[in-house]
Design an enzyme around this catalytic site. Structure first.
Site, PDB file in Angstrom:
ATOM      1  N   THR A   1       0.838  -1.213   0.000  1.00 47.56           N
ATOM      2  CA  THR A   1       0.000   0.000   0.000  1.00 47.56           C
ATOM      3  C   THR A   1       0.868   1.257   0.000  1.00 47.56           C
ATOM      4  O   THR A   1       0.584   2.224  -0.720  1.00 47.56           O
ATOM      5  CB  THR A   1      -0.911   0.004   1.255  1.00 47.56           C
ATOM      6  OG1 THR A   1      -1.579  -1.254   1.330  1.00 47.56           O
ATOM      7  CG2 THR A   1      -1.928   1.123   1.199  1.00 47.56           C
TER       8      THR A   1
ATOM      9  N   HIS B   1      -5.652  -0.156  -7.184  1.00 42.02           N
ATOM     10  CA  HIS B   1      -6.379  -0.851  -6.113  1.00 42.02           C
ATOM     11  C   HIS B   1      -6.487  -2.318  -6.477  1.00 42.02           C
ATOM     12  O   HIS B   1      -6.598  -2.668  -7.645  1.00 42.02           O
ATOM     13  CB  HIS B   1      -7.796  -0.268  -5.981  1.00 42.02           C
ATOM     14  CG  HIS B   1      -8.714  -1.120  -5.156  1.00 42.02           C
ATOM     15  ND1 HIS B   1      -8.792  -1.000  -3.787  1.00 42.02           N
ATOM     16  CD2 HIS B   1      -9.551  -2.139  -5.501  1.00 42.02           C
ATOM     17  CE1 HIS B   1      -9.659  -1.903  -3.323  1.00 42.02           C
ATOM     18  NE2 HIS B   1     -10.133  -2.592  -4.342  1.00 42.02           N
TER      19      HIS B   1
HETATM   20  P1  GDP Z   1      -4.874  -1.450  -0.183  1.00 37.93           P
HETATM   21  O1  GDP Z   1      -5.743  -2.666  -0.047  1.00 37.93           O
HETATM   22  O2  GDP Z   1      -3.420  -1.787  -0.365  1.00 37.93           O
HETATM   23  O3  GDP Z   1      -5.362  -0.485  -1.242  1.00 37.93           O
HETATM   24  O4  GDP Z   1      -4.930  -0.667   1.208  1.00 37.93           O
HETATM   25  P2  GDP Z   1      -6.131  -0.347   2.221  1.00 37.93           P
HETATM   26  O5  GDP Z   1      -7.354  -1.148   1.906  1.00 37.93           O
HETATM   27  O6  GDP Z   1      -5.559  -0.474   3.589  1.00 37.93           O
HETATM   28  O7  GDP Z   1      -6.434   1.194   1.980  1.00 37.93           O
HETATM   29  C1  GDP Z   1      -7.240   1.643   0.920  1.00 37.93           C
HETATM   30  C2  GDP Z   1      -6.609   2.883   0.330  1.00 37.93           C
HETATM   31  O8  GDP Z   1      -6.653   3.939   1.291  1.00 37.93           O
HETATM   32  C3  GDP Z   1      -5.120   2.743  -0.015  1.00 37.93           C
HETATM   33  O9  GDP Z   1      -4.888   2.128  -1.249  1.00 37.93           O
HETATM   34  C4  GDP Z   1      -4.664   4.193   0.022  1.00 37.93           C
HETATM   35  O10 GDP Z   1      -5.038   4.873  -1.184  1.00 37.93           O
HETATM   36  C5  GDP Z   1      -5.486   4.767   1.181  1.00 37.93           C
HETATM   37  N1  GDP Z   1      -4.755   4.673   2.461  1.00 37.93           N
HETATM   38  C6  GDP Z   1      -4.551   3.572   3.224  1.00 37.93           C
HETATM   39  N2  GDP Z   1      -3.873   3.868   4.355  1.00 37.93           N
HETATM   40  C7  GDP Z   1      -3.656   5.210   4.309  1.00 37.93           C
HETATM   41  C8  GDP Z   1      -3.023   6.131   5.203  1.00 37.93           C
HETATM   42  O11 GDP Z   1      -2.521   5.761   6.268  1.00 37.93           O
HETATM   43  N3  GDP Z   1      -3.009   7.442   4.813  1.00 37.93           N
HETATM   44  C9  GDP Z   1      -3.558   7.862   3.647  1.00 37.93           C
HETATM   45  N4  GDP Z   1      -3.492   9.177   3.346  1.00 37.93           N
HETATM   46  N5  GDP Z   1      -4.176   7.034   2.789  1.00 37.93           N
HETATM   47  C10 GDP Z   1      -4.214   5.719   3.096  1.00 37.93           C
END
Ligand code: GDP
Length: 154
Positions: free
Chosen positions: A93, A117
């Site tokens: 991520t 994503h």
């Molecule tokens: P993914 O499955 O790798 O896309 O990650 P997640 O499901 O945990 O998070 C969804 C999306 O939210 C991520 O792809 C990022 O665009 C955003 N995101 C996740 N964690 C953070 C964070 O700590 N800060 C910020 N600004 N964005 C985040």
């Protein structure tokens, strides 16, 4: 047994920067079949619904604003063990932690603006695929709807 389908999004930053075609090419070269694809722009309501599991987190509003800021691509990817395989190619991520050669390492700008994503489980893949695509669209693109549904039954 793992399922064979996942949902990919190419996020607004990567589309704006002109990386979408390169990303589609890398996905194809890695052995994924791109079963169905479309370009669209999410509304605020749609982005909030898609990311509802993150509601209440400090980055939620900013994530919704970002995801609605321009066109994205959504695609249904098919490959054996698709969820894990796409997450491996996508990278971590946080692009600072993503491995060399991954899509996020190459095209992401930050933790939030991380280019792509991918679904994180077979069950979520099913829900996410049908968030963006109707059964009709998938069947018309050549997809076997029963095979996609079966991912959660195995
Ligand atoms: P993914 O499955 O790798 O896309 O990650 P997640 O499901 O945990 O998070 C969804 C999306 O939210 C991520 O792809 C990022 O665009 C955003 N995101 C996740 N964690 C953070 C964070 O700590 N800060 C910020 N600004 N964005 C985040």
């Amino acid at each position: 047994m793992a399922g064979n389908h996942t949902l990919m999004l190419i996020k607004p930053n990567a589309v704006k920067n002109g990386f979408a075609q390169n990303i589609f090419l890398e996905v194809h070269d890695a052995g994924f079949k791109i079963l169905a694809q479309k370009k669209l722009q999410l509304s605020k309501n749609e982005a909030e619904a898609f990311y509802y599991v993150h509601e209440g987190k400090p980055f939620f509003n900013s994530l919704v604003e970002f995801m609605t800021s321009g066109p994205i691509y959504a695609a249904v990817l098919e490959k054996e063990n698709a969820v894990a395989e796409w997450r491996k190619l996508m990278g971590a991520t946080d692009p600072a932690k993503a491995e060399e050669g991954t899509i996020r390492k190459k095209y992401a700008e930050s933790m939030e603006h991380n280019a792509v994503h991918g679904s994180d489980s077979d069950e979520n893949a099913l829900n996410e695929i049908f968030f963006y695509f109707s059964a009709r669209e998938i069947v018309n693109a050549g997809g076997d709807i029963y095979q996609i549904h079966n991912i959660v039954k195995k």
